[in-house]
Structures are given as C-alpha cells and as structure tokens.
Write a protein that holds these residues in place. Structure first.
Motif, PDB file in Angstrom:
ATOM      1  N   VAL A  92     -10.079  -0.603  -0.241  1.00  0.00           N
ATOM      2  CA  VAL A  92      -9.203  -0.180   0.713  1.00  0.00           C
ATOM      3  C   VAL A  92      -9.918   0.211   2.476  1.00  0.00           C
ATOM      4  N   PHE A 103       0.983  -1.300   0.214  1.00  0.00           N
ATOM      5  CA  PHE A 103      -0.357  -0.249   0.104  1.00  0.00           C
ATOM      6  C   PHE A 103       1.401   1.140  -0.148  1.00  0.00           C
ATOM      7  N   TRP A 110      -2.043  -5.702  -3.234  1.00  0.00           N
ATOM      8  CA  TRP A 110      -2.085  -5.439  -1.509  1.00  0.00           C
ATOM      9  C   TRP A 110      -3.317  -5.601  -1.904  1.00  0.00           C
ATOM     10  N   LEU A 111      -4.488  -4.843  -2.059  1.00  0.00           N
ATOM     11  CA  LEU A 111      -6.309  -5.529  -1.992  1.00  0.00           C
ATOM     12  C   LEU A 111      -6.628  -7.110  -2.056  1.00  0.00           C
ATOM     13  N   HIS A 160     -10.622   6.924  -8.059  1.00  0.00           N
ATOM     14  CA  HIS A 160      -9.537   7.179  -6.497  1.00  0.00           C
ATOM     15  C   HIS A 160     -11.101   7.217  -5.654  1.00  0.00           C
ATOM     16  N   HIS A 185       1.239   1.268  -9.754  1.00  0.00           N
ATOM     17  CA  HIS A 185       0.716   2.602  -9.131  1.00  0.00           C
ATOM     18  C   HIS A 185      -0.669   1.120  -8.945  1.00  0.00           C
ATOM     19  N   THR A 186      -0.573   1.202 -10.319  1.00  0.00           N
ATOM     20  CA  THR A 186      -2.565  -0.151 -10.245  1.00  0.00           C
ATOM     21  C   THR A 186      -2.562  -1.266 -10.343  1.00  0.00           C
ATOM     22  N   LEU A 221      -2.003  -1.342  -6.249  1.00  0.00           N
ATOM     23  CA  LEU A 221      -3.296  -1.964  -5.727  1.00  0.00           C
ATOM     24  C   LEU A 221      -3.782  -2.886  -5.651  1.00  0.00           C
ATOM     25  N   GLN A 230       2.380   2.411  -3.217  1.00  0.00           N
ATOM     26  CA  GLN A 230       1.365   2.229  -4.381  1.00  0.00           C
ATOM     27  C   GLN A 230       1.495   4.205  -3.770  1.00  0.00           C
ATOM     28  N   ILE A 231       1.091   4.789  -2.866  1.00  0.00           N
ATOM     29  CA  ILE A 231       0.830   5.392  -2.693  1.00  0.00           C
ATOM     30  C   ILE A 231       2.275   6.523  -3.338  1.00  0.00           C
ATOM     31  N   PHE A 254     -11.754   3.135  -4.850  1.00  0.00           N
ATOM     32  CA  PHE A 254     -11.180   1.862  -4.972  1.00  0.00           C
ATOM     33  C   PHE A 254     -11.572   2.236  -3.543  1.00  0.00           C
ATOM     34  N   TYR A 255     -10.570   3.858  -2.537  1.00  0.00           N
ATOM     35  CA  TYR A 255     -10.170   4.153  -1.732  1.00  0.00           C
ATOM     36  C   TYR A 255     -11.530   3.385  -1.005  1.00  0.00           C
TER      37      TYR A 255
END
Lengths: 463, 189, 120
Positions: free
Chosen positions: A350, A20, A60-61, A342, A53-54, A57, A23-24, A345-346
């Motif tokens: 997330v 994560f 990690w999810l 964004h 980045h994608t 995501l 990713q950020i 997904f968050y």
C-alpha cells in the motif's frame, strides 16, 4: 512530466484510490461483524465482506502497480509508451471486470455466481484471494499480458536501466505465477501447494521486486543520489528477496499434509526473509542521509521512508515472529497471522503505491509538488493511517497471543468460539483503529483538492 | 556509503555484501545440520557411509583447481593480459562444469536408489544442502561466463578490472562453501 | 589511511557493532564495541558513535531484558496476560531499537552526528 504517455498513470491511480476506499469500508464492516455477528446480515454476510475486502486490496494494488509502471517506464526508458491506446483500453477492461466481479460477490450468492460464470467448465473458484470467477481470472491474464507486452516493448526499444529491468522482471513474474491460479487439483494438499505458489511467490517474491524498483525510482528523484549507488542496492535487495523468498514458501507448508522437510527448509529460508526488507530500510535511510537536494515534495520523501520502515516492521519483524516451525505450530491461522498480514500489506505494498502517487500525481497535474496546505494534510494523513495501522497490528498481536494461549498453549485449552468471545475487547479496540485509518484515508483523499500557497524551491535543482 | 573509496576488498563492495548474506544462509544451514547430527548421531553416521566419498573428494579437487584458475585470471588482467585472462576463466568454467557432471552422476545414483528428501533426515539435509550449493555453482558459472564475454569485448584492462575481481570473489565463495560442506557432510564422524 | 579516515571508519564500525549486538551477534557485538571504545579519543566522531552505541545497547538491555523479565516476575509464566504484554512489547520495542540503530548507522556513514529530523 517528460513524456506525454506517462499521464496514463493518472486514471489508474484514481481507480486505485477509489477501490482502496472501498476496501477499507468493507474492512470496517467486517471488523464490526467480529463483535456484532449479525451486523448487516443477511445483506452482507461476513464471508462476502471478507472476500470483498481482500479482493479489492489485490485489485487496487494491481491498478497501483500498473499506474506506477506506466508512469515510471517511459521516463526510465526515455521514450513514449509503446501503445498508450492499449494501456487505456486495458484500464477500462480491468476496471469493468473488477467492478462486475465485486458486484457479483455482493449481489448473488457465491454458489450462484459460480453457476452463472460457468465455473464447471474450468473450476478455479472458492480459494482464498483467488475467489474470482474463472472468466474474471482470464480477464486478469489478458490485462496482465497486455500490460507486460506494453511495458516490455517500451523497455526493449528504449534505455534499459536496472530499475526498469527489475520492474519488468517483477511484472513478468506477477503474470506468470498467476497462471497457477488455473490449476485446481482435487487433492487438497496439492491444491494448497499451488495456491501458495500464487500468493506467496507474489507477495514474498516478485512483488518485492516491483516494490524495490518503485522505491528506488522515487528515491533517485527526491534525493538526487547517484543512480550507480542506488542500482547496487537494488541488486542486493533483489538477490536476497529471491534467495530467501522462493524456498521460503516452505513456511506455508508446515501443517497442511506435506512432507516433514518443509519444516526445515521453510524455517531456515524464511528466517532470512527479513533481510531484503531490512536492506530496503538501510538503503532508504542511507540515500536520504546522503541526499544532494531537498525536494519540494516533502510528503513523497516521508512516504518513501515510511514504506521502508513499515515494510521492515510488518513483513520483516512481524513475519519473522511466527515463521519458525516450532512457534508456528502454535500460532498458525490465529490473529497473529492477521496482524502480520495487515501491517505487511500496508507497509510494503500500500505504502509503496502511495509513495508513487504522492511523487507523480502533482507532476501529472502540472507542478513539481503539491501546495503547502495539501502537503501538510497529506503528512497528517500519513501519520493517521500509519499510526492506526501500528495500533491495529499491536492489538491483533495481543489478541493473537491471548488466542494462542487460551486455545492452544494452556493446560486445558478452550474451544475456538469461547476464545473468540474472550477477545471481544481487543476486537472493539481494533475497530476503533480501523475508523482511525478510514479518517486518515479521507484526509488523504481530501488533500488532493486542498488549495493553498505553492511551495517555493529552486527550479534548477530538479531534473 | 562511498563506493569510490580506495578498497580493502577486491571487486565491487556490493558483491561482498551479497557474499556475506550467502554465507549467512549457508552458515545457518550448517548450524542446523550440526545440531541435528548431534541429536541423531547414529543415524547420521550410518547413512553418511552410503555417500560416494571418492566423487565428493574429486569434486573438491575440481573446485579448488577452478578457484586457482580464477586467481590466475585475475593476475592476468592485472598485467593487462586480456587473452590469458579469458583463457583462465574458461578453464575455471570447464572445471566448474566438471563439478556439475560428477555431482549429477552422484545424484543419479542416489535417486536411482529411490532416495528423496523424505527418506530420512540425513538425506533431507544432504540433498537440500548439496542441491542448494549446486544451484550456486550454476549461478557462479553464469557470472564467470558474463565476465568472460565482457572481457572478450574488451571491457577490462589493468586499470579497470573490478568486474573480473567481482566474479572471482563470488566464485571463491562457492568454492569455500563446498570446502566446508564436504567434510561436514561426507567425512566428519 | 589518514587519521580522519580512520576515525570515520571506527565511527561506522561502532554503529555497525551496535546494530549487530541488537540483532545477530548479541553480547559479542557489545564486547567488540567496548574494545573499540578504548581506541577512541575524546571529542572525536568515533568516540561519539562508540559511546552512542554503548548507551543504545545498555538502554536496550534495560528495556528488553529487565522490563520483560519483570513482566514475567509480576505476572508469572502461566498467565495469558503476561504473554500478551511480553510478546507485543518485546517485538515492538526491539524493532524500534533496531530501526534506531539502523538510522544511526546510516548517519555514521555521512560522518556527521546523529540527527533524527530530516531538516538540513
């Protein structure tokens, strides 16, 4: 912790949080490249940063979902995990494959990576979110199947509750729909069809089942509301998610060379897609209002409520905003899509994983809830990350509207790059919210190490 | 929400929320159909004549009969007659199956004529509306079948038969949607 | 039904109508809410929720229709910035009203008055 094998979740969560962070960081690099085009060039070109980045995501999810399932299922099924060893081995396989893949993206040009991994034999690379080399994809399938097998055997042998059956359905769906990633027809329209069968049916189909069951589980734990009530909510949410989500895939088929009827089917069914997310909000609000106890883990309650609210905003409202074909005609592929992506997904995925982590991590570390200081920091981190994400979404929405107007709506439309230049100030502002988010994440990670006074509560209140 | 209050609606409250959502989906679909029909009235009228009204009417009768059977099943369980209840549910399932068979015959004619979703807007709506309803008939039958199996295991009685009412409520919804759909798509000119 | 139960029922119906007026039944929901308000007696929980629903929706009308309308008046239809403000503002504020009404609805189910904090 009631069952020893639940503890396996911990390694999955730690890996998830590490990825994560990665990713950020890549998000922020990319945000910078929006305004300073040659930032970190040629080491990290924009397309590579985006891919990292994608992909991070999604990876990690997946770690987060797996960890959550390994924590949740033994307790719901009332027995130890079928094979803790398999779960541990698969953790290292998945982590190894993920890290190697990301390093591959970063260290060699993508075309060379395709060559090394013999993409020719079974070409699957080069599609957004599914950029992984074929061999990694095969690895993902093996890990997913082992995961489904492990979880499935545990549930089959143990108590079957609505929560773990819905979760199992979700993860079976996750594994099955990923198989479309191996079908890569030459016809680019067909290719997009099948590509969306993975992406859309994941995030607007089976992942919603996973999300709903995780949220339901945490809410039962922290509110003490009857399982019976929560299960009914779960049925309705799942039914609505599937009714609207499956045919709702059509909203991706508006302008890619598919038959006209998708504009109707996609608009009608996806207009209903906010409903399951709205139901989740209603559900979370109502069970929190009817709670039978005040759980000492305040942070987890906040995360659970936050998930319900932000998923509704990001996936429901921001999705609905541009899902009808006549509107989407103007808005597809603009910053409005990025805004929606964004926040959805968050808000949905997330946050639900962070909710599970927030609830289970203290228990795996031997107490009911984190100490007061740690919780205070975690709550601060919640607000910092969430408000940064709201800010980022609003800024990208504004940028998107500007882009639609200048590039597609106005009487004399401007070219893409000219418009991008006009959006520079929005992109700077977005970068600031990104840094806000990163500081929230640092604070969140730090909260795991903070020391302080333990929370006082009456033990017999909790099960 | 307290689910254990004395009820205004038969069956589980959750199924009513679900039925409400389902009606919302179909309602939206019908409104869009109606609007598009007004805008393309001649085309819609022309192709409407190609539909098989006799089969459509027969199917309407089948579903209404089937709803009646389900009503009898609920009545039977209310007086503690489990056997009769099961018997009526199977009768409802049989008429439901009859609907599916007739509808399949109709579809096979339509598809044999080379008609598909892309043929024109009328057929697009006709096919997607009826196919979506077709799937609901199958779902409704699965629910009724589950109720029948539970009834055979002795799960229901005069005191406790929420499950039967729940299944029945859903089945009535499936019937109701067809009763709106049939005149709207097959008959109204 | 006892009068207590009837009041609770009206309270939750009011909260539901307020939410419906903000979402799929604009105007109709509000009219129904006004009728319901007339049936309530002062100092009761149903009056409280009916009044709250009416106030919420009046504020929503001001915030959504009046403010958005004046954005168009000031900026004009043909300005990119007008649309930027209108779309971002309208979507966000509308969503916040819906969330508020949803929370109110779940509070009305508990039979208590509105409370925005989680503390007991």
């Amino acid at each position: 912790m009631k069952y020893e094998s639940q503890g396996i979740a911990k390694m999955y969560f730690i890996a998830a949080l590490g990825l994560f962070l990665g990713q950020i960081i890549f998000g922020i690099i990319m945000g910078m490249q929006y305004v300073v085009g040659d930032f970190l060039f040629p080491e990290i070109p924009f397309n590579v940063a985006r891919m990292v980045h994608t992909n991070l995501l999604i990876i990690w999810l997946l770690f987060g979902f797996m960890g959550s399932a390994y924590y949740l299922v033994p307790e719901e099924a009332e027995r130890e995990l079928f094979s803790p060893i398999l779960a541990k081995v698969m953790f290292w396989v998945f982590l190894g494959a993920s890290v190697l893949t990301i390093l591959g993206y970063l260290l060699v040009p993508y075309a060379r990576l395709a060559e090394i991994t013999m993409n020719d034999l079974l070409p699957t690379m080069g599609r957004e979110f599914l950029e992984q080399p074929t061999i990694t994809k095969i690895g993902i399938v093996i890990v997913a199947l082992a995961f489904v097998y492990n979880i499935g055997m545990t549930i089959l042998a143990g108590r079957k509750t609505v929560i773990n059956v819905v979760l199992l359905t979700g993860i079976i769906g996750l594994a099955v729909f990923f198989l479309f990633a191996f079908y890569n027809p030459h016809n680019i329209v067909l290719d997009k069809y099948f590509w969306w069968f993975v992406i859309h049916l994941w995030v607007e189909g089976v992942w919603e089942l996973i999300m709903a069951s995780l949220l339901a589980y945490v809410l039962i734990k922290v509110t003490g509301v009857d399982r019976e009530v929560i299960e009914k909510w779960l049925y309705i949410i799942v039914a609505m998610a599937l009714i609207s989500g499956l045919i709702g895939t059509g909203h991706h088929f508006f302008w890619i060379g598919t038959p006209d009827y998708w504009q109707w089917l996609g608009s009608i069914f996806s207009a209903l897609e906010p409903i399951p997310f709205f139901m989740m909000t209603l559900f979370a609000f109502s069970v929190v209002n009817q709670r039978r106890r005040d759980h000492p883990n305040k942070a987890a309650v906040l995360w659970a409520l936050g998930t319900a609210v932000m998923a509704f905003l990001g996936a429901g409202v921001w999705g609905f905003m541009h899902t009808l074909a006549p509107i989407n005609y103007y808005t597809h592929g603009t910053q409005i899509t990025a805004a929606h992506g964004h926040m959805a997904f968050y808000g949905a995925y997330v946050m639900v994983v962070l909710t599970m982590i927030s609830y289970s991590m203290p228990i795996m570390r031997g107490k009911k809830a984190a100490n007061e200081t740690a919780q205070k920091l975690e709550i601060w981190a919640f607000w910092l990350m969430t408000l940064s994400m709201v800010g980022l979404t609003l800024i990208l929405t504004a940028a998107g509207v500007m882009q639609v107007f200048l590039q597609r709506f106005s009487e004399d439309p401007l070219p893409f790059m000219v418009v991008q230049d006009e959006l520079k100030n929005f992109y700077w502002a977005r970068e600031i919210t990104g840094i806000g988010f990163l500081s929230g994440l640092f604070l969140y990670l730090y909260s795991f190490f903070a020391k302080g006074k333990e929370v006082e509560f009456e033990e017999e209140q909790l099960d | 929400m307290d689910y254990r209050e004395p009820k205004l609606l038969p069956g589980d409250l959750a199924i009513w929320l679900f039925i409400f959502m389902e009606l919302l989906v179909f309602g939206l679909f019908f409104i869009v159909y109606a609007v598009m029909r007004i805008q393309n009235i001649e085309m819609f009228n022309h192709y409407q004549l190609t539909l098989n009204r006799e089969l459509g009417a027969a199917n309407t009768l089948l579903l209404i009969t089937s709803s009646y059977f389900v009503v009898r099943a609920v009545h039977a369980i209310r007086v503690d007659n489990v056997k009769k209840c099961i018997y009526w549910i199977y009768a409802a399932l049989a008429t439901g199956a009859g609907f599916l068979i007739l509808k399949s015959v109709e579809y096979s004619d339509t598809f044999a004529a080379g008609i598909n979703l892309s043929t024109n807007m009328f057929y697009m709506f006709y096919l997607s509306l009826t196919l979506f309803h077709f799937l609901h008939v199958i779902l409704g039958m699965l629910i009724l079948f589950a109720v029948a199996i539970k009834a055979q295991r002795g799960a229901y009685s005069a005191q406790n038969h929420t499950g039967v009412e729940t299944g029945a409520s859903y089945w009535h919804m499936v019937d109701l949607v067809w009763i709106i759909l049939f005149p709207l798509v097959y008959i109204i000119r | 039904m006892t009068s207590d139960k009837l009041q609770l029922k009206r309270a939750s119906t009011s909260a539901l109508l307020s939410l419906l007026n903000l979402t799929i039944l604009p105007i109709i929901g509000f009219i129904a809410l006004l009728f319901l308000y007339q049936k309530t007696e002062s100092n009761s929980i149903d009056r409280y929720y009916a009044a709250l629903g009416i106030k919420t929706n009046l504020w929503a009308a001001v915030a959504l229709i009046l403010v958005t309308g004046s954005m168009f008046l000031v900026g004009g239809y043909n300005s990119a910035w007008t649309w930027v403000y209108v779309v971002s503002y309208f979507v966000m504020v509308h969503a916040l009203f819906i969330l508020f009404a949803t929370w109110t609805l779940t509070r009305s189910w508990t039979g208590q008055k509105l409370k925005l904090s989680l503390a007991k």
